[in-house]
Design an enzyme around this catalytic site. Structure first.
Site, PDB file in Angstrom:
ATOM      1  N   ASP A   8       0.831  -1.197   0.000  1.00  0.00           N
ATOM      2  CA  ASP A   8       0.000   0.000   0.000  1.00  0.00           C
ATOM      3  C   ASP A   8       0.877   1.264   0.000  1.00  0.00           C
ATOM      4  O   ASP A   8       2.019   1.227   0.471  1.00  0.00           O
ATOM      5  CB  ASP A   8      -0.867  -0.045   1.263  1.00  0.00           C
ATOM      6  CG  ASP A   8      -1.761   1.162   1.389  1.00  0.00           C
ATOM      7  OD1 ASP A   8      -2.304   1.621   0.371  1.00  0.00           O
ATOM      8  OD2 ASP A   8      -1.909   1.649   2.527  1.00  0.00           O
ATOM      9  N   ASP A  10      -0.371   4.959   0.913  1.00  0.00           N
ATOM     10  CA  ASP A  10      -0.647   5.911   1.990  1.00  0.00           C
ATOM     11  C   ASP A  10      -0.487   5.273   3.366  1.00  0.00           C
ATOM     12  O   ASP A  10      -1.101   4.245   3.660  1.00  0.00           O
ATOM     13  CB  ASP A  10      -2.064   6.478   1.829  1.00  0.00           C
ATOM     14  CG  ASP A  10      -2.166   7.358   0.596  1.00  0.00           C
ATOM     15  OD1 ASP A  10      -1.339   8.272   0.473  1.00  0.00           O
ATOM     16  OD2 ASP A  10      -3.045   7.116  -0.239  1.00  0.00           O
TER      17      ASP A  10
END
Lengths: 175, 175
Positions: A8, A10
């Site tokens: 991922d 963020d």
């Protein structure tokens, strides 16, 4: 074939929480210090109006352009790439402004990740990979492989997933 | 859980080949008619210089904005969504200009497809789905589920995959 790791962006590769903290502290009447912001989540600290004002920043052009890289991410990901097929998998579709900004951010800070290995999507349950490193329990819940929960203030109380507190710990776990 | 279908955009949902044909015919010295262009691939018809000139259009801002929708795609995809989880999976990463243009094109022509079901990626082998509808054999080759080759001039001689010649045939095959 190498095992695959989906990562991922963020709050895992990018310190998006830190960007929100900066914006909050630059606001008109911050009620907390940076240390306090790093200990609890915005959901816990802010009232509904404050929260809405802060989070609407995510729709502003440029929001995703200048987020700091999470400490240790560049080195550990480069090392992971020697042993695994590494994919970046980010829920960019929710914020269409972010599409190009995230693409350019990756090209700037992670030039060794090929565009073939970048995925912008919404629902991560479609990923066919052995590992997913993510800060959101909802993404790990529907993932078919082994999830690693990257620690963040907003997932502090989550106990259902194997947790990694830093990129150093990711390296210790997977290398 | 519903079965999942991943669907390619260019030359499957969008008539990208038709856009190239239009651009070719608007060029200075077209040597072929539209009918001839629909029968053979640009690789077969054009010399290397012509081919390069035509395909550099893909990098121009706006190229992906005004491509026509493939005949029958809107109706058949709407019907597929009643029975399957439908995902759009397009290799947008190769052309960063296309990211926002493809997002807006989908919002305009397929407003019933939620952003959660849109995937911009490079390497489609990471998709965990039961079906992939795609015009490129190289994407079907590495896909773990059942591939359906959507007919296009450039895949005319491919025999290794189950072929669908139109959206009507997709409907007959999957509904």
């Amino acid at each position: 074939m190498k095992q695959r790791i989906a990562i991922d962006m963020d709050d895992v590769m990018a310190d998006t929480y830190g960007k929100f903290a900066d914006l909050y502290l630059q606001g008109e009447t911050p009620r907390y210090t940076l240390d306090e912001l790093r200990e609890k989540s915005f959901h816990e600290l802010l009232d509904e109006t404050e929260f809405k004002i802060l989070f609407k920043n995510v729709y502003a052009p440029g929001f995703f352009s200048n987020i700091a890289v999470m400490e240790g991410a560049q080195e550990t990901i480069a090392r992971l790439m020697e042993r695994y097929d590494v994919f970046v998998a980010t829920a960019a579709m929710e914020f269409p402004n972010s599409l190009r900004e995230k693409y350019d951010w990756l090209a700037k800070h992670f030039p060794y990740i090929h565009w073939r290995n970048i995925i912008f999507l919404g629902d991560k349950s479609i990923l066919g990979a052995e590992y997913l490193i993510d800060d959101l329990p909802r993404n790990l819940k529907t993932f078919s492989g082994q999830g690693l929960l990257f620690s963040a203030p907003h997932n502090r109380d989550e106990t259902a997933y194997q947790r990694v507190n830093s990129w150093q710990e990711v390296g210790e776990r997977l290398l």
